[in-house]
Design a protein around this motif. Structure first.
Motif, PDB file in Angstrom:
ATOM      1  N   SER A 162      47.666 125.077  30.789  1.00 26.89           N
ATOM      2  CA  SER A 162      47.562 124.694  29.379  1.00 26.89           C
ATOM      3  C   SER A 162      46.130 124.822  28.881  1.00 26.89           C
ATOM      4  CB  SER A 162      48.015 123.245  29.206  1.00 26.89           C
ATOM      5  OG  SER A 162      47.016 122.396  29.722  1.00 26.89           O
ATOM      6  N   ARG A 163      45.997 124.682  27.573  1.00 29.38           N
ATOM      7  CA  ARG A 163      44.660 124.713  26.989  1.00 29.38           C
ATOM      8  C   ARG A 163      43.842 123.511  27.467  1.00 29.38           C
ATOM      9  NH1 ARG A 163      43.482 128.473  23.072  1.00 29.38           N
ATOM     10  NH2 ARG A 163      45.270 129.633  22.329  1.00 29.38           N
TER      11      ARG A 163
ATOM     12  N   ARG B  75      33.186 124.225  14.065  1.00 29.40           N
ATOM     13  CA  ARG B  75      34.467 124.079  13.352  1.00 29.40           C
ATOM     14  C   ARG B  75      34.335 124.419  11.868  1.00 29.40           C
ATOM     15  NH1 ARG B  75      35.860 119.664  17.132  1.00 29.40           N
ATOM     16  NH2 ARG B  75      34.731 118.202  15.829  1.00 29.40           N
ATOM     17  N   SER B  92      38.634 134.259  33.851  1.00 31.68           N
ATOM     18  CA  SER B  92      38.839 135.684  33.618  1.00 31.68           C
ATOM     19  C   SER B  92      38.323 136.053  32.228  1.00 31.68           C
ATOM     20  CB  SER B  92      40.320 136.036  33.743  1.00 31.68           C
ATOM     21  OG  SER B  92      41.004 135.539  32.619  1.00 31.68           O
ATOM     22  N   TRP B  98      40.131 133.404  25.056  1.00 33.06           N
ATOM     23  CA  TRP B  98      41.221 132.486  24.722  1.00 33.06           C
ATOM     24  C   TRP B  98      40.700 131.062  24.500  1.00 33.06           C
ATOM     25  CZ3 TRP B  98      43.682 128.988  28.478  1.00 33.06           C
ATOM     26  CH2 TRP B  98      44.876 128.448  28.024  1.00 33.06           C
ATOM     27  N   VAL B  99      39.724 130.639  25.343  1.00 32.74           N
ATOM     28  CA  VAL B  99      39.253 129.257  25.265  1.00 32.74           C
ATOM     29  C   VAL B  99      38.549 128.963  23.946  1.00 32.74           C
ATOM     30  CG1 VAL B  99      39.020 128.972  27.750  1.00 32.74           C
ATOM     31  CG2 VAL B  99      37.062 129.742  26.421  1.00 32.74           C
ATOM     32  N   GLN B 101      39.583 129.534  21.119  1.00 34.44           N
ATOM     33  CA  GLN B 101      40.562 129.138  20.090  1.00 34.44           C
ATOM     34  C   GLN B 101      40.935 127.663  20.162  1.00 34.44           C
ATOM     35  OE1 GLN B 101      43.690 131.784  21.288  1.00 34.44           O
ATOM     36  NE2 GLN B 101      43.265 133.257  19.656  1.00 34.44           N
ATOM     37  N   HIS B 102      40.531 126.985  21.261  1.00 29.07           N
ATOM     38  CA  HIS B 102      41.015 125.629  21.493  1.00 29.07           C
ATOM     39  C   HIS B 102      40.841 124.698  20.302  1.00 29.07           C
ATOM     40  CE1 HIS B 102      41.940 126.725  25.413  1.00 29.07           C
ATOM     41  NE2 HIS B 102      40.862 126.333  26.052  1.00 29.07           N
ATOM     42  N   SER B 103      39.701 124.811  19.629  1.00 29.47           N
ATOM     43  CA  SER B 103      39.432 123.819  18.592  1.00 29.47           C
ATOM     44  C   SER B 103      39.827 124.312  17.207  1.00 29.47           C
ATOM     45  CB  SER B 103      37.957 123.444  18.614  1.00 29.47           C
ATOM     46  OG  SER B 103      37.188 124.579  18.326  1.00 29.47           O
ATOM     47  N   VAL B 107      46.003 124.137  16.904  1.00 32.10           N
ATOM     48  CA  VAL B 107      46.206 124.597  18.267  1.00 32.10           C
ATOM     49  C   VAL B 107      46.526 123.387  19.141  1.00 32.10           C
ATOM     50  CG1 VAL B 107      45.153 125.689  20.265  1.00 32.10           C
ATOM     51  CG2 VAL B 107      44.671 126.549  17.989  1.00 32.10           C
ATOM     52  N   LEU B 109      47.330 121.279  22.651  1.00 33.22           N
ATOM     53  CA  LEU B 109      46.693 121.337  23.959  1.00 33.22           C
ATOM     54  C   LEU B 109      47.645 121.828  25.035  1.00 33.22           C
ATOM     55  CD1 LEU B 109      44.564 118.098  23.858  1.00 33.22           C
ATOM     56  CD2 LEU B 109      43.826 120.464  23.590  1.00 33.22           C
ATOM     57  N   LEU B 110      48.930 121.731  24.773  1.00 32.51           N
ATOM     58  CA  LEU B 110      49.882 122.131  25.801  1.00 32.51           C
ATOM     59  C   LEU B 110      50.778 123.277  25.343  1.00 32.51           C
ATOM     60  CD1 LEU B 110      50.917 118.587  27.036  1.00 32.51           C
ATOM     61  CD2 LEU B 110      49.506 120.230  28.248  1.00 32.51           C
ATOM     62  N   GLU B 117      51.418 130.372  19.374  1.00 33.94           N
ATOM     63  CA  GLU B 117      50.560 130.587  20.543  1.00 33.94           C
ATOM     64  C   GLU B 117      50.639 132.049  20.991  1.00 33.94           C
ATOM     65  OE1 GLU B 117      48.354 128.789  21.959  1.00 33.94           O
ATOM     66  OE2 GLU B 117      48.016 129.869  23.828  1.00 33.94           O
ATOM     67  N   ARG B 120      48.402 133.942  18.821  1.00 32.19           N
ATOM     68  CA  ARG B 120      46.989 133.744  19.164  1.00 32.19           C
ATOM     69  C   ARG B 120      46.612 134.560  20.394  1.00 32.19           C
ATOM     70  NH1 ARG B 120      47.771 128.373  16.945  1.00 32.19           N
ATOM     71  NH2 ARG B 120      48.737 127.690  18.887  1.00 32.19           N
ATOM     72  N   ARG B 156      34.383 136.721  21.953  1.00 34.46           N
ATOM     73  CA  ARG B 156      34.596 135.281  21.927  1.00 34.46           C
ATOM     74  C   ARG B 156      34.139 134.676  20.595  1.00 34.46           C
ATOM     75  NH1 ARG B 156      31.540 132.222  26.452  1.00 34.46           N
ATOM     76  NH2 ARG B 156      29.832 132.453  24.995  1.00 34.46           N
ATOM     77  N   ARG B 160      37.356 133.264  16.540  1.00 32.88           N
ATOM     78  CA  ARG B 160      37.530 132.149  15.612  1.00 32.88           C
ATOM     79  C   ARG B 160      37.449 132.618  14.158  1.00 32.88           C
ATOM     80  NH1 ARG B 160      36.766 127.246  17.897  1.00 32.88           N
ATOM     81  NH2 ARG B 160      36.504 126.493  15.783  1.00 32.88           N
TER      82      ARG B 160
END
Lengths: 303, 248, 299
Positions: A162-163, B75, B92, B98-99, B101-103, B107, B109-110, B117, B120, B156, B160
């Motif tokens: 997961s994220r 943000r 990787s 990909w990371v 995009q977390h915030s 989005v 968290l799971l 998703e 994305r 990266r 965003r």
């Protein structure tokens, strides 16, 4: 007789796996905790009090113990999470020793059926008999332990894909860069400490009910260091790492009779050598990455 | 778009930025040059909240961000790359993009395989394709050669869709061919539709991508204008001759 | 009031043994920027070597002290090779954990070789306590205090006025730069480790001879007391180690008197926890912590 022995050893492996997973989760976010035994202890006492003194059912006692451990973790996390590296490690150590020393003087007893039941300072807490009173056999209890372990492990595996799992790894690698991806590192670190506290708590509650007796000195720093070492032996790339560590220590070294008296000497040397060759354990991130690649190829080939 | 007013920051008594004023209009691409230690990277660090400003104001679209946290600033739509590369080496290539995009809003968290998703993740792949890393997206980022790590950082930053893009020496350590490729990538792909500040010593890349040039020396702005004019100014030449050569 | 002052005096005496332990600890940390948790167990092994010499040869105090120091240094070298030299730079965490598992290994080795757990250790001096007005001083504590002071002065001279001290400070400040200056960083670190172990050996001898006995638990005790004293004072600072040790001693003496023995360690850990949360740099090291944090944020 041998069967009982085997069931006990296997149950112990299961319980220690919880605290190993708990220390592993913090290793993933880049923090070393010498104090996961504190949450194990809080839950062992808390769930024991709930079932033996308040008459709660076992499942509720377990839940209560785990939540209590999570709450204790939150209390530690808020002031300490901004400390980096070594300072965080020593703070967890100080906290865990404080918890142990508080249980050395903590006395809370009530009379049940003409006998005093409850924690009695350094004399410990006897007669946590819930599983015997409800006629759960040692074998059935072992299944309960592994059932819960499976649930937690599946949770970890989902987390890893997961994220949120990725965020934990990002923080472990570079907290400042992670902050600059728009993420509040402090909040996620507190979350990780609380989750780790709950996981250790599940193990602690299970332990108290299997052993029926807990005393403060069980929860000394050696327990925490073992938990930490398991992740570092097995590897930080996957949640299977700490379980491999547990299996190597208890499963392998315990079973080789020739070294039974010298287990710590062999184990200590083994870990020290392993840390030289693979500072992030057998299944480190690179190894896990490589294995995933092979797995993908294999699947593609068979389809 | 971005307005900087009287910005100062010093480190242990040495002024890295001194009463700097800079306004960047919507859609403008500004090149930022100056000798080593002239305060270019410090400016990026203060804009992105890594270092606090001693005095002065930074305003992004009428919003004062001088005291915002690094996470809050990101943000609001500012993304950057780093002079001394910062990537997650143990992840990787694909994960590194990909990371970021977390915030982004919305989005989860799971969120494993929802339609949003999947979209994305497709966006991540599209960006890797564009910067030329599609065939190596499963490689551990730490094992990429340096020019590819710079491309990865660019992808990266872009994932965003930032309104303001800060590039810190995007061609640092690259050969002339690689620099030309990077210049084309910035000009044709990264810059269109957004505002951008580029720090770079390589004037080829600057002249290829920037419509305006700004020169810093000892934390002060000594020139600002069209690239052709700025490079003719005497004090600019002097700053450079006294410091490092422009193409160092 | 007399009680309070007597407690302070007792605390300072107690604290001088903590200060002795913390000096060795802080010396290693100052140079390596890594924590050696095996420090206590190493000097515990040294003390057992001293006991062995005493029991086997009925040796005199000097020989026992020498054996203790030599034992501590040899084990220190083992720890340095295995947990610090062999682990690559930047893996400070691996070093710390490695030194922790070696701690357990050393403890187990001692319990296997010395199965009786508690062994006698000859006292250095046996004299009645010194009386000064309403206050009492134990002679062995005075000796400890004097030794701590002497060792500090010697260490100060070594660090400030010798070529080796200059190299050591350079390595501690910036190992990379020191390397480019032609300093043999590995050798300097090794020597610092040896000196710290020798200091630890002296500390172990003084403390154990004052107790009159030695058990394998001394290792854990020494690591924790030294660690707390060092962190209270500020990691890497030698004056900090002394101050931290004395502060720890005074706090422990007061809590024994006013709260009871069972609160002694609890109050020590509580004090440590408070310091970590509110002043992680300790009494003397706040600047170093701020510098470290600033370096972390540099992009």
């Amino acid at each position: 007789m041998d069967d009982i022995y085997l069931v006990t050893v296997v149950s112990n492996i299961g319980m220690i796996s919880f605290i190993a997973l708990s220390a592993y989760l913090l290793l993933v976010v880049g923090e070393i905790s010498f104090g996961q035994q504190a949450f194990f202890a809080v839950s062992a006492y808390g769930s024991g009090i709930a079932t033996a003194m308040w008459g709660w059912p076992i499942w509720l006692g377990l839940l209560w113990g785990a939540l209590l451990a999570g709450a204790a973790a939150l209390v530690v996390a808020i002031p300490t999470v901004r400390l980096r590296g070594l300072y965080f490690s020593v703070a967890t150590l100080a906290f865990a020793e404080m918890v142990r020393l508080i249980f050395e003087i903590f006395t809370y007893q009530v009379e049940i059926d003409g006998e005093l039941v409850g924690p009695d300072g350094s004399d410990g807490f006897r007669d946590i008999r819930a599983i015997y009173d409800s006629n759960v056999s040692a074998f059935e209890y072992m299944l309960i332990i592994y059932g819960l372990l499976a649930v937690v492990l599946i949770g970890f595996l989902i987390l890893e894909r997961s994220r949120l799992g990725a965020i934990f790894r990002m923080i472990g690698e570079d907290p400042m860069l992670t902050e600059m991806q728009g993420l509040n590192v402090t909040v996620y670190k507190i979350l990780a400490v609380v989750m780790a506290g709950v996981v250790a708590g599940i193990g602690g509650a299970l332990y108290a009910h299997l052993a029926t007796y807990v005393e403060p000195k069980i929860f000394n720093v050696m327990l925490g260091v073992h938990a930490l070492a398991y992740g570092l032996i097995g590897g930080l790339g996957t949640a299977f790492g700490p379980l491999i560590g547990v299996a190597i220590d208890i499963g392998l070294l315990e079973s080789i009779r020739a070294i039974s008296g010298y287990r710590m000497i062999v184990f200590g040397g083994l870990v020290a050598l392993l840390l030289i060759v693979r500072p992030r354990g057998l299944l480190d991130e690179a190894a896990v990455h490589w294995l995933r690649g092979r797995w993908r190829e294999l699947r593609r080939a068979t389809h | 778009m971005l307005r900087i007013e009287g910005l100062s920051r010093s480190f242990g008594g040495v002024a890295a930025l001194e009463a700097l004023d800079l306004a960047v209009a919507d859609g403008e691409v500004v090149g930022l040059i100056g000798p080593n230690g002239s305060g270019k990277t410090t400016l990026f660090n203060v804009i992105t909240g890594v270092h606090a400003a001693d005095s002065g104001r930074i305003v992004l679209r009428d919003r004062d961000i001088t005291r915002s946290t690094p996470a809050g600033i990101v943000r609001l739509g500012i993304a950057r790359t780093f002079q001394n590369l910062r990537i997650y080496q143990r992840m990787s290539v694909r994960e590194n993009v990909w990371v970021a995009q977390h915030s982004l809003p919305g989005v989860g968290l799971l969120s494993g395989s929802s339609a949003a998703e999947r979209a994305r993740r497709a966006e991540v792949d599209r960006l890797l394709e564009a910067v030329g890393l599609a065939d190596r997206r499963e490689v551990l980022a730490g094992s990429l050669p340096l020019p590819d790590q710079r491309r990865l950082e660019l992808a990266r930053a872009l994932v965003r869709s930032p309104a303001l893009l800060l590039l810190d020496e995007p061609a640092g350590g690259m050969t002339p061919t690689e620099t030309a490729e990077m210049a084309a990538l910035i000009r044709d792909f990264a810059v269109p539709g957004r505002t951008c500040i580029v720090i770079e010593h390589k004037l080829d890349l600057i002249s290829e991508t920037c419509g305006r040039l700004c020169v810093l020396n000892f934390g002060r702005k000594i020139a600002d204008g069209a690239p052709g004019e700025v490079l003719q100014q005497a004090d600019v030449l002097e700053a450079y001759l006294g410091g490092d050569a422009p193409d160092a | 009031m007399v009680d309070f002052v007597q407690n302070c005096l007792d605390g300072i005496m107690l604290g001088s043994s903590y200060a002795l332990l913390a000096i060795g600890f802080t010396l290693i940390f100052g140079v390596m920027r890594r924590l050696n948790l095996s420090y206590g167990p190493s000097i515990m092994v040294g003390a057992f070597v001293g006991t062995l010499v005493y029991l086997e040869f009925k040796a005199n105090a000097l020989a026992i002290a020498a054996a203790t120091v030599v034992g501590a240094v040899i084990v220190g070298i083992y720890v340095e090779r295995l947990c610090f030299r062999a682990i690559r730079r930047g893996a400070a965490v691996a070093s710390m954990v490695s030194s922790f598992v070696i701690w357990m290994q050393l403890e187990e080795i001692v319990t296997v070789v010395f199965p009786d757990r508690t062994y006698p250790f000859p006292p250095l001096v046996s004299a009645a306590p010194v009386e000064l007005g309403p206050f009492f001083f134990k002679v062995e504590n005075l000796v400890m205090f004097a030794c701590a002071a002497a060792m500090t002065v010697w260490l100060h001279w070594l660090l400030q006025y010798t070529r080796f001290g200059l190299a050591l400070r350079a390595v501690s400040e910036n190992p990379r730069a020191a390397l480019f200056m032609g300093i043999n960083v590995g050798a300097v670190m090794f020597l610092a480790f040896v000196i710290a172990s020798a200091f630890g050996g002296v500390a172990a001898y003084l403390i154990v001879s004052a107790d009159g006995q030695i058990t394998p638990l001394f290792g854990l005790w020494a690591t924790f007391k030294g660690l707390i004293a060092m962190m209270l004072g500020g990691m890497g600072s030698i004056p900090g180690a002394i101050l931290g040790g004395l502060l720890l001693g005074v706090v422990e003496a007061q809590s024994i008197w006013y709260l009871g023995t069972e609160y002694r360690d609890l109050s020590a850990y509580f004090l440590l926890f408070l310091f970590l949360v509110f002043r992680p740099g300790g009494l003397m090291g706040q600047l170093a912590v701020e510098r470290e944090q600033a370096a972390m944020r540099r992009v």
